[in-house]
Design a protein around this motif. Structure first.
Motif, PDB file in Angstrom:
ATOM      1  N   PRO A  13      15.196  19.474 -12.783  1.00  0.00           N
ATOM      2  CA  PRO A  13      14.571  18.998 -11.555  1.00  0.00           C
ATOM      3  C   PRO A  13      15.605  18.251 -10.712  1.00  0.00           C
ATOM      4  N   VAL A  14      15.447  18.307  -9.408  1.00  0.00           N
ATOM      5  CA  VAL A  14      16.309  17.553  -8.501  1.00  0.00           C
ATOM      6  C   VAL A  14      15.499  16.337  -8.052  1.00  0.00           C
ATOM      7  N   PHE A  15      15.964  15.169  -8.410  1.00  0.00           N
ATOM      8  CA  PHE A  15      15.259  13.927  -8.084  1.00  0.00           C
ATOM      9  C   PHE A  15      16.208  12.755  -8.293  1.00  0.00           C
ATOM     10  N   ASP A  16      15.801  11.606  -7.789  1.00  0.00           N
ATOM     11  CA  ASP A  16      16.433  10.361  -8.195  1.00  0.00           C
ATOM     12  C   ASP A  16      15.352   9.290  -8.187  1.00  0.00           C
ATOM     13  N   GLU A  17      15.736   8.061  -8.489  1.00  0.00           N
ATOM     14  CA  GLU A  17      14.740   6.993  -8.621  1.00  0.00           C
ATOM     15  C   GLU A  17      14.049   6.678  -7.301  1.00  0.00           C
ATOM     16  N   ASN A  18      14.585   7.156  -6.167  1.00  0.00           N
ATOM     17  CA  ASN A  18      13.986   6.907  -4.856  1.00  0.00           C
ATOM     18  C   ASN A  18      13.044   8.015  -4.394  1.00  0.00           C
ATOM     19  N   SER A  19      12.926   9.083  -5.159  1.00  0.00           N
ATOM     20  CA  SER A  19      12.081  10.219  -4.755  1.00  0.00           C
ATOM     21  C   SER A  19      10.632   9.776  -4.620  1.00  0.00           C
ATOM     22  N   LYS A  20      10.026  10.161  -3.495  1.00  0.00           N
ATOM     23  CA  LYS A  20       8.627   9.791  -3.242  1.00  0.00           C
ATOM     24  C   LYS A  20       7.713  11.003  -3.095  1.00  0.00           C
ATOM     25  N   VAL A  21       8.316  12.161  -2.831  1.00  0.00           N
ATOM     26  CA  VAL A  21       7.569  13.407  -2.639  1.00  0.00           C
ATOM     27  C   VAL A  21       8.114  14.427  -3.623  1.00  0.00           C
ATOM     28  N   LEU A  22       7.214  15.140  -4.292  1.00  0.00           N
ATOM     29  CA  LEU A  22       7.604  16.206  -5.220  1.00  0.00           C
ATOM     30  C   LEU A  22       7.079  17.527  -4.687  1.00  0.00           C
ATOM     31  N   LEU A  70      17.493  14.824  -1.562  1.00  0.00           N
ATOM     32  CA  LEU A  70      17.609  13.446  -2.044  1.00  0.00           C
ATOM     33  C   LEU A  70      17.701  12.443  -0.892  1.00  0.00           C
ATOM     34  N   ARG A  71      18.396  12.803   0.188  1.00  0.00           N
ATOM     35  CA  ARG A  71      18.480  11.924   1.370  1.00  0.00           C
ATOM     36  C   ARG A  71      17.100  11.643   1.951  1.00  0.00           C
ATOM     37  N   HIS A  72      16.192  12.596   1.776  1.00  0.00           N
ATOM     38  CA  HIS A  72      14.855  12.461   2.352  1.00  0.00           C
ATOM     39  C   HIS A  72      13.799  12.118   1.308  1.00  0.00           C
ATOM     40  N   GLN A  73      14.254  11.615   0.164  1.00  0.00           N
ATOM     41  CA  GLN A  73      13.376  11.134  -0.918  1.00  0.00           C
ATOM     42  C   GLN A  73      12.422  12.214  -1.425  1.00  0.00           C
ATOM     43  N   ILE A  74      12.937  13.445  -1.452  1.00  0.00           N
ATOM     44  CA  ILE A  74      12.167  14.591  -1.926  1.00  0.00           C
ATOM     45  C   ILE A  74      12.729  15.033  -3.274  1.00  0.00           C
ATOM     46  N   ALA A  75      11.844  15.360  -4.188  1.00  0.00           N
ATOM     47  CA  ALA A  75      12.223  15.951  -5.479  1.00  0.00           C
ATOM     48  C   ALA A  75      11.723  17.385  -5.486  1.00  0.00           C
TER      49      ALA A  75
END
Length: 162
Positions: A13-22, A70-75
């Protein structure tokens, strides 16, 4: 006639701790697997839609694509961890092992979940919803097989992820 083949999810999965949308797809197509990243079929409109919504150029490389989301807080990930499938045909999918979406949510700030197409929604509701408790919003598929939606219509429908 094509035969069933067993495939494991080739991408983390592509994500980081700031992701808000999956955003969840079903399972990578043959072209995506060959191109080593999500939505790798040149006719899939996923990256064009996301770039338009984010006000950015369409990313070309895997690194540019990861950076964009990731820049847009998307996973991004898929509902399926492994399955038997004929080619890229979602309608042929069987023997599904679901991805651990609830486990992913524990590592992020994800508040909203969207699914790319009808089968992703069906599988999410069956396998993940009981563990996550978060309803997923079904968006029209960006797949080239979904010829009913023009790019402009997809962008408008997907605007809800913002």
């Amino acid at each position: 006639m094509a035969e069933y083949e067993h495939h494991e999810q080739p991408f983390a999965p592509v994500f980081d701790e700031n992701s808000k949308v999956l955003i969840l797809g079903t399972f990578p197509s043959v072209k995506s697997r060959a191109n080593n990243f999500y939505y790798g079929h040149p006719q899939n409109r996923f990256w064009k839609v996301l770039a338009a919504l984010c006000g950015e150029l369409v990313p070309q490389t895997v690194e540019e694509k990861k950076s964009l989301v990731l820049r847009h807080q998307i996973a991004i990930w898929d509902v399926i961890e492994s399955c038997d499938i004929i080619g890229s045909s979602d309608s042929s999918i069987k023997n599904v092992v679901p991805a651990d979406i609830a486990g992913l949510l524990c590592k992020t700030q994800i508040e909203r979940i969207y699914v790319n197409g009808t089968l992703a929604k069906t599988l999410y509701d069956r396998f993940a919803l009981p563990a996550t408790g978060i309803d997923a919003v079904k968006l029209p598929s960006t797949s080239p097989a979904n010829a009913r939606f023009r790019l402009e219509q997809l962008i408008e429908s997907w605007r809800t992820i913002l």
